[in-house]
Design an enzyme around this catalytic site. Structure first.
Site, PDB file in Angstrom:
ATOM      1  N   GLU A 127       0.816  -1.218   0.000  1.00 55.23           N
ATOM      2  CA  GLU A 127       0.000   0.000   0.000  1.00 55.23           C
ATOM      3  C   GLU A 127       0.850   1.270   0.000  1.00 55.23           C
ATOM      4  O   GLU A 127       0.360   2.346  -0.327  1.00 55.23           O
ATOM      5  CB  GLU A 127      -0.978   0.011   1.183  1.00 55.23           C
ATOM      6  N   THR A 182      -4.515   8.162  -3.542  1.00 56.16           N
ATOM      7  CA  THR A 182      -4.770   7.827  -2.132  1.00 56.16           C
ATOM      8  C   THR A 182      -3.933   8.715  -1.214  1.00 56.16           C
ATOM      9  O   THR A 182      -4.409   9.193  -0.183  1.00 56.16           O
ATOM     10  CB  THR A 182      -4.492   6.335  -1.867  1.00 56.16           C
TER      11      THR A 182
HETATM   12  N1  HSE Z   1      -8.504   3.622   4.615  1.00 53.85           N
HETATM   13  C1  HSE Z   1      -7.851   4.028   3.412  1.00 53.85           C
HETATM   14  C2  HSE Z   1      -8.181   5.476   3.125  1.00 53.85           C
HETATM   15  C3  HSE Z   1      -8.300   3.165   2.273  1.00 53.85           C
HETATM   16  O1  HSE Z   1      -9.347   5.837   3.224  1.00 53.85           O
HETATM   17  O2  HSE Z   1      -7.270   6.252   2.817  1.00 53.85           O
HETATM   18  C4  HSE Z   1      -7.605   3.526   0.990  1.00 53.85           C
HETATM   19  O3  HSE Z   1      -8.132   2.738  -0.049  1.00 53.85           O
END
Ligand code: HSE
Length: 308
Positions: A127, A182
């Protein structure tokens, strides 16, 4: 020993409103397939059918393999073939699914026999490629399937089987998303939060867990209310307020951003008018001059080896 392993991993939605970085739900909307094979030649080679980086340092799967090679002192070369089925960068766990599939395949290929929690830890490394930091909500859901609650320090994941009649509508807007979306959308989250907001989020998060325990889609959906992250991110989704309002008016129990967005997810049950919810979301986006793809889906099992 197998020389090649193929793993299929599902899409997922993270957060479910108030459970930022804590809640995840595996969804049968889309799947990624990853094939890992041992190569004599050292190094990591990535081959893919999508426009994602093939530099191992910039791709979630490359980061997973690097971390596992380092930890277990494995020097073999590895070739990774990624068949992307999950749209990249839309908040439905695309990088997580590929990372999960890779961790499982690497474990099998090199007979590591790791526990699921270790696989989640290595998949989480992936990630960093898209989010800039590690979070485990999508990877835990994609690996274990169902609904997951992630705890950190130490890392621990609790899984709950979702209700069989839980149904979801996802609207995926046709937007150009930057590769570091993200990271950008994590950057807008407030550093300080009001106690009253945190109390409401906590009570809704607790109610979501109860909804999953009681297998009640209405309790789950009615508790999808987030006063912290959704308000900070929604400006990045054209027409979000209207999409949400329309879906609620069409019978959805709760609506929020799927993961880091820009997809919007509506929680309902099998007997809801799911097509109506989808078309109301489409109309909401079109009012903001944005077209979208809608998909009706349900929770699903986690990743599995399909060929070895
Ligand atoms: N929890 C993470 C966010 C998920 O909302 O940034 C990213 O896909």
């Amino acid at each position: 020993m197998a020389e090649s392993v193929t793993v299929k991993a599902p899409s997922s939605t993270a957060n479910l409103g108030p459970g930022f970085d804590v809640f995840g739900l595996a969804l049968d909307a889309f799947f990624d397939e990853v094939n890992l094979s041992k190569k004599k030649r050292k190094g990591i080679k990535i081959i893919t059918n999508d426009h994602i980086p093939t530099n191992p340092a910039k791709n979630s799967v490359g980061l997973v393999v690097k971390a596992m090679q380092k930890k277990f002192k494995i020097n073999n070369g590895v070739e990774i073939k990624i068949k992307k089925g999950i749209p990249v960068g839309f908040g439905i766990g695309s990088s997580a699914a590929s990372a999960v599939a890779t961790a499982i395949a690497f474990d099998k290929l090199f007979k590591l026999n790791l526990e699921p929690i270790s696989l989640i830890k290595y998949a989480g490394e992936g990630e960093k490629a898209s989010a800039g930091s590690i979070h485990y909500d999508n990877v835990a859901a994609s690996l274990l399937g169902g609904f997951v609650i992630v705890r950190t320090n130490p890392l621990d994941v609790i899984k709950i089987e979702p209700p069989k009649n839980l149904a979801l509508c996802i609207a995926i807007p046709k937007l150009d998303v930057p590769p570091n979306k993200t990271k950008v959308s994590r950057g807008v989250i407030p550093k300080k939060i009001r106690t009253s907001d945190s109390i409401q989020n906590l009570s809704n998060a607790a109610a979501i867990v109860v909804g999953f325990m009681k297998k009640d889609p209405e309790i789950i959906g009615n508790s999808i209310k987030d006063l912290i992250v959704e308000p900070a991110r929604k400006h990045m989704i054209p027409g979000f307020n209207r999409v949400k309002k329309n879906a609620l008016a069409s019978g959805a129990f709760g609506v929020t951003i799927s993961g880091a967005g820009p997809s919007v997810i509506a929680f309902a049950k099998k007997s809801s008018n799911l097509k109506k919810i989808c078309s109301s979301m489409e109309k909401g986006f079109s009012k903001a001059n944005t077209s979208c793809e809608t998909i009706i889906c349900k929770p699903c099992k986690g990743a599995r080896i399909i060929k070895k």
